[in-house]
Motif scaffolding. Structure first.
Motif, PDB file in Angstrom:
ATOM      1  N   LEU A  89     -10.893   4.997   3.743  1.00 46.55           N
ATOM      2  CA  LEU A  89      -9.466   5.230   3.998  1.00 46.55           C
ATOM      3  C   LEU A  89      -8.641   4.182   3.256  1.00 46.55           C
ATOM      4  CD1 LEU A  89      -7.101   6.488   5.570  1.00 46.55           C
ATOM      5  CD2 LEU A  89      -7.698   4.995   7.482  1.00 46.55           C
ATOM      6  N   CYS A  90      -7.680   4.662   2.489  1.00 44.26           N
ATOM      7  CA  CYS A  90      -6.829   3.779   1.678  1.00 44.26           C
ATOM      8  C   CYS A  90      -5.399   4.114   2.067  1.00 44.26           C
ATOM      9  CB  CYS A  90      -7.101   4.102   0.208  1.00 44.26           C
ATOM     10  SG  CYS A  90      -6.536   2.868  -0.942  1.00 44.26           S
ATOM     11  N   ILE A  91      -4.774   3.249   2.868  1.00 44.35           N
ATOM     12  CA  ILE A  91      -3.552   3.669   3.552  1.00 44.35           C
ATOM     13  C   ILE A  91      -2.461   2.601   3.522  1.00 44.35           C
ATOM     14  CG2 ILE A  91      -4.362   2.935   5.841  1.00 44.35           C
ATOM     15  CD1 ILE A  91      -2.595   6.261   5.213  1.00 44.35           C
ATOM     16  N   PHE A  92      -1.260   3.064   3.238  1.00 48.11           N
ATOM     17  CA  PHE A  92      -0.092   2.178   3.175  1.00 48.11           C
ATOM     18  C   PHE A  92       0.352   1.791   4.585  1.00 48.11           C
ATOM     19  CE2 PHE A  92       4.694   2.062   2.697  1.00 48.11           C
ATOM     20  CZ  PHE A  92       4.732   0.784   2.175  1.00 48.11           C
ATOM     21  N   ALA A  93       0.702   2.775   5.406  1.00 46.38           N
ATOM     22  CA  ALA A  93       1.182   2.501   6.764  1.00 46.38           C
ATOM     23  C   ALA A  93       0.357   3.303   7.757  1.00 46.38           C
ATOM     24  CB  ALA A  93       2.658   2.879   6.882  1.00 46.38           C
ATOM     25  N   GLN A 196     -13.259   2.420  -4.833  1.00 44.06           N
ATOM     26  CA  GLN A 196     -14.259   1.384  -5.120  1.00 44.06           C
ATOM     27  C   GLN A 196     -13.640   0.242  -5.925  1.00 44.06           C
ATOM     28  OE1 GLN A 196     -16.991   1.512  -3.499  1.00 44.06           O
ATOM     29  NE2 GLN A 196     -17.778  -0.391  -4.349  1.00 44.06           N
ATOM     30  N   ARG A 197     -12.806   0.607  -6.907  1.00 45.27           N
ATOM     31  CA  ARG A 197     -12.136  -0.395  -7.751  1.00 45.27           C
ATOM     32  C   ARG A 197     -11.258  -1.318  -6.899  1.00 45.27           C
ATOM     33  NH1 ARG A 197      -7.384  -1.278 -10.408  1.00 45.27           N
ATOM     34  NH2 ARG A 197      -6.331   0.405  -9.295  1.00 45.27           N
ATOM     35  N   LEU A 198     -10.466  -0.715  -6.012  1.00 47.68           N
ATOM     36  CA  LEU A 198      -9.573  -1.512  -5.170  1.00 47.68           C
ATOM     37  C   LEU A 198     -10.348  -2.304  -4.121  1.00 47.68           C
ATOM     38  CD1 LEU A 198      -6.721   1.107  -4.573  1.00 47.68           C
ATOM     39  CD2 LEU A 198      -6.676  -0.851  -6.126  1.00 47.68           C
ATOM     40  N   TRP A 199     -11.434  -1.712  -3.623  1.00 48.45           N
ATOM     41  CA  TRP A 199     -12.221  -2.361  -2.563  1.00 48.45           C
ATOM     42  C   TRP A 199     -12.801  -3.683  -3.048  1.00 48.45           C
ATOM     43  CZ3 TRP A 199     -12.411  -1.752   2.475  1.00 48.45           C
ATOM     44  CH2 TRP A 199     -13.473  -2.300   3.204  1.00 48.45           C
ATOM     45  N   VAL A 200     -13.379  -3.678  -4.244  1.00 50.38           N
ATOM     46  CA  VAL A 200     -14.013  -4.906  -4.749  1.00 50.38           C
ATOM     47  C   VAL A 200     -12.965  -5.955  -5.144  1.00 50.38           C
ATOM     48  CG1 VAL A 200     -16.127  -3.770  -5.526  1.00 50.38           C
ATOM     49  CG2 VAL A 200     -14.237  -4.034  -7.129  1.00 50.38           C
ATOM     50  N   GLN A 201     -11.747  -5.494  -5.442  1.00 48.66           N
ATOM     51  CA  GLN A 201     -10.659  -6.426  -5.782  1.00 48.66           C
ATOM     52  C   GLN A 201     -10.046  -7.059  -4.552  1.00 48.66           C
ATOM     53  OE1 GLN A 201      -7.419  -4.443  -7.716  1.00 48.66           O
ATOM     54  NE2 GLN A 201      -8.493  -4.204  -9.658  1.00 48.66           N
ATOM     55  N   SER A 202     -10.251  -6.461  -3.391  1.00 45.95           N
ATOM     56  CA  SER A 202      -9.437  -6.807  -2.223  1.00 45.95           C
ATOM     57  C   SER A 202     -10.068  -7.898  -1.385  1.00 45.95           C
ATOM     58  CB  SER A 202      -9.164  -5.561  -1.386  1.00 45.95           C
ATOM     59  OG  SER A 202      -8.407  -4.659  -2.154  1.00 45.95           O
TER      60      SER A 202
ATOM     61  N   ALA B 171       7.645   1.860  -8.319  1.00 47.19           N
ATOM     62  CA  ALA B 171       6.462   2.689  -8.059  1.00 47.19           C
ATOM     63  C   ALA B 171       5.614   2.813  -9.322  1.00 47.19           C
ATOM     64  CB  ALA B 171       6.881   4.072  -7.564  1.00 47.19           C
ATOM     65  N   VAL B 172       6.273   3.031 -10.464  1.00 45.74           N
ATOM     66  CA  VAL B 172       5.537   3.255 -11.715  1.00 45.74           C
ATOM     67  C   VAL B 172       4.890   1.969 -12.227  1.00 45.74           C
ATOM     68  CG1 VAL B 172       5.835   3.816 -14.171  1.00 45.74           C
ATOM     69  CG2 VAL B 172       6.906   5.256 -12.414  1.00 45.74           C
ATOM     70  N   GLN B 173       5.621   0.854 -12.150  1.00 45.22           N
ATOM     71  CA  GLN B 173       5.142  -0.368 -12.815  1.00 45.22           C
ATOM     72  C   GLN B 173       4.526  -1.405 -11.880  1.00 45.22           C
ATOM     73  OE1 GLN B 173       8.040  -2.082 -15.467  1.00 45.22           O
ATOM     74  NE2 GLN B 173       8.163  -0.244 -16.726  1.00 45.22           N
ATOM     75  N   ASN B 174       4.793  -1.303 -10.575  1.00 43.74           N
ATOM     76  CA  ASN B 174       4.334  -2.372  -9.686  1.00 43.74           C
ATOM     77  C   ASN B 174       3.456  -1.931  -8.530  1.00 43.74           C
ATOM     78  OD1 ASN B 174       7.510  -3.260 -10.456  1.00 43.74           O
ATOM     79  ND2 ASN B 174       5.899  -4.727 -10.888  1.00 43.74           N
ATOM     80  N   ASN B 175       3.596  -0.697  -8.088  1.00 43.31           N
ATOM     81  CA  ASN B 175       2.818  -0.261  -6.918  1.00 43.31           C
ATOM     82  C   ASN B 175       1.465   0.338  -7.305  1.00 43.31           C
ATOM     83  OD1 ASN B 175       4.993  -0.939  -5.362  1.00 43.31           O
ATOM     84  ND2 ASN B 175       5.486   1.159  -4.721  1.00 43.31           N
ATOM     85  N   VAL B 176       0.565   0.351  -6.330  1.00 41.33           N
ATOM     86  CA  VAL B 176      -0.679   1.127  -6.450  1.00 41.33           C
ATOM     87  C   VAL B 176      -0.364   2.525  -5.929  1.00 41.33           C
ATOM     88  CG1 VAL B 176      -3.054   1.322  -5.674  1.00 41.33           C
ATOM     89  CG2 VAL B 176      -2.107  -0.925  -6.174  1.00 41.33           C
ATOM     90  N   GLU B 177      -0.451   3.514  -6.820  1.00 37.24           N
ATOM     91  CA  GLU B 177       0.000   4.872  -6.500  1.00 37.24           C
ATOM     92  C   GLU B 177      -0.936   5.897  -7.155  1.00 37.24           C
ATOM     93  OE1 GLU B 177       2.892   5.548  -4.823  1.00 37.24           O
ATOM     94  OE2 GLU B 177       4.247   3.824  -5.154  1.00 37.24           O
ATOM     95  N   ASN B 178      -0.762   7.136  -6.756  1.00 38.03           N
ATOM     96  CA  ASN B 178      -1.527   8.219  -7.382  1.00 38.03           C
ATOM     97  C   ASN B 178      -0.662   9.450  -7.605  1.00 38.03           C
ATOM     98  OD1 ASN B 178      -1.926  10.337  -5.110  1.00 38.03           O
ATOM     99  ND2 ASN B 178      -2.388   8.369  -4.121  1.00 38.03           N
ATOM    100  N   ILE B 179      -1.094  10.244  -8.581  1.00 39.21           N
ATOM    101  CA  ILE B 179      -0.513  11.568  -8.824  1.00 39.21           C
ATOM    102  C   ILE B 179      -1.652  12.529  -9.151  1.00 39.21           C
ATOM    103  CG2 ILE B 179       0.646  12.931 -10.617  1.00 39.21           C
ATOM    104  CD1 ILE B 179       2.846  11.062 -10.701  1.00 39.21           C
ATOM    105  N   ILE B 180      -1.568  13.721  -8.583  1.00 41.99           N
ATOM    106  CA  ILE B 180      -2.466  14.818  -8.954  1.00 41.99           C
ATOM    107  C   ILE B 180      -1.675  15.812  -9.791  1.00 41.99           C
ATOM    108  CG2 ILE B 180      -3.526  16.909  -7.991  1.00 41.99           C
ATOM    109  CD1 ILE B 180      -4.600  15.216  -5.709  1.00 41.99           C
ATOM    110  N   ILE B 181      -2.300  16.288 -10.872  1.00 39.77           N
ATOM    111  CA  ILE B 181      -1.667  17.312 -11.711  1.00 39.77           C
ATOM    112  C   ILE B 181      -2.644  18.476 -11.800  1.00 39.77           C
ATOM    113  CG2 ILE B 181      -0.813  17.828 -14.035  1.00 39.77           C
ATOM    114  CD1 ILE B 181      -0.287  14.659 -14.100  1.00 39.77           C
ATOM    115  N   THR B 182      -2.217  19.643 -11.365  1.00 41.25           N
ATOM    116  CA  THR B 182      -3.178  20.745 -11.256  1.00 41.25           C
ATOM    117  C   THR B 182      -2.532  22.103 -11.504  1.00 41.25           C
ATOM    118  OG1 THR B 182      -4.795  21.808  -9.780  1.00 41.25           O
ATOM    119  CG2 THR B 182      -2.828  20.921  -8.732  1.00 41.25           C
TER     120      THR B 182
END
Lengths: 212, 212
Positions: A89-93, A196-202, B171-182
């Motif tokens: 689980l990777c969660i902001f709030a 996995q990438r974030l987990w090992v960094q954290s 969000a683009v330059q500083n946060n850890v975020e994701n986007i799905i494109i489908t």
């Protein structure tokens, strides 16, 4: 001669039938399996979710909420509670009590759980991150960015749950939100790698001060 | 007799070859086409995106940023700028100037654009919702929930862009975020319906006071 032709026609019909059978079998065998792709929208209707936690006594709840009503939130809980081996689980709030209860239930069933949280939002009032840590769940805090703004979970290494929804009561009951639930490997695998990438960094020891 | 058998064997081989051809053709014809499924993670590296806006003069930019580097952000811009007929955007926070420029560029090309925004976040400093409205783009504000927290776009009624990423510079330059494109219809179609549902519920005249 007519006897010979009858045999030939009969054999031809049998051969044709067999060919069709073989073709249908091969088609179903070789085509890609249809993957789960589900979209849930919020706000969710409010319903009793006790039956999801206590499947053995489904009629025991007498609370005033509607019972046995399928909602976006109950679907989300069902997918989470389907975990049999792992939950990442990777969660902001994370302050929603039912979702916290689901994660704790999985932990008590022996599901391996890893929770990666935003450091700032883990210490706000009502955050469940400290509760999970106290229960012995492996929790880490992400460092090095303004916000760790992901809101995704990977169930059993193959089911991705992701979207705009933070795991809060406001998000579930009051906001306009979305969640995608998918088995599609092209979508699931990048999120597994990202976790996995974030987990090992954290920071593994960051949450020792969490008191709630 | 041996001549007759040769003919039979020859015809058998031809029939078998034809059957295999027909089977392969039917298999490729009937199996579901492979759809686009792309995941982008942020923060994105920073690179010059001028070439995406001015494809006819790709070497004209002399800014100090890296050029012709593909990043998560440039991929996002590419997918947006691929719109040829319509763009439906449903966005919580929109202050990113490059994304605003992309939407304005599509508008000037004649792409039909509808923007559905969160009312509260449309009036914060730096929001681009007023800029889009001034340019003549059809903008509505969502009413009736705490937050309209979606962050999705549907390009040409068939490409879904959705995730945790608000359309802001942070969000683009500083946060850890994701986007799905489908292109996956099982995912795209529910979002098209959700957009339409929210659009007809929302306030067409709400944004007359937007001054920026």
């Amino acid at each position: 001669m007519s006897m010979l032709w009858s045999v030939r026609v009969g054999l031809g019909v049998v051969a044709l039938s067999l060919s069709v059978e073989v073709f249908v079998w091969l088609y179903h065998r070789l085509r890609p399996a249809r993957t789960l792709n589900e979209v849930l929208f919020f706000p969710s209707e409010v319903s009793c979710v006790e039956n999801l936690f206590k499947a053995s006594s489904p009629h025991s709840c007498h609370c005033p909420l509607p019972h046995r009503v399928e909602t976006s939130f109950s679907r989300l809980l069902c997918h989470l509670l389907s975990a049999s081996s792992s939950l990442d689980l990777c969660i902001f709030a994370f302050s929603n009590l039912d979702l916290s209860r689901a994660v704790l239930a999985l932990h008590s069933r022996g599901v391996t759980i890893r929770v990666l949280a935003d450091q700032d939002y883990s210490v706000i009032t009502g955050s469940q991150i400290g509760v999970l840590r106290k229960a012995g769940i492996c929790v880490r805090g992400h460092v090095g960015s303004v916000h760790m703004h992901h809101k995704f979970a990977v169930v059993d290494g193959r089911l991705l749950i992701t979207g705009s929804l933070n795991w809060t009561l406001t998000a579930v009951q009051n906001n306009v939100e979305n969640i995608i639930i998918t088995h599609e490997p092209d979508l699931v695998l990048p999120f597994i790698k990202e976790f996995q990438r974030l987990w090992v960094q954290s920071e593994p020891d960051w949450c020792h001060f969490l008191s709630n």
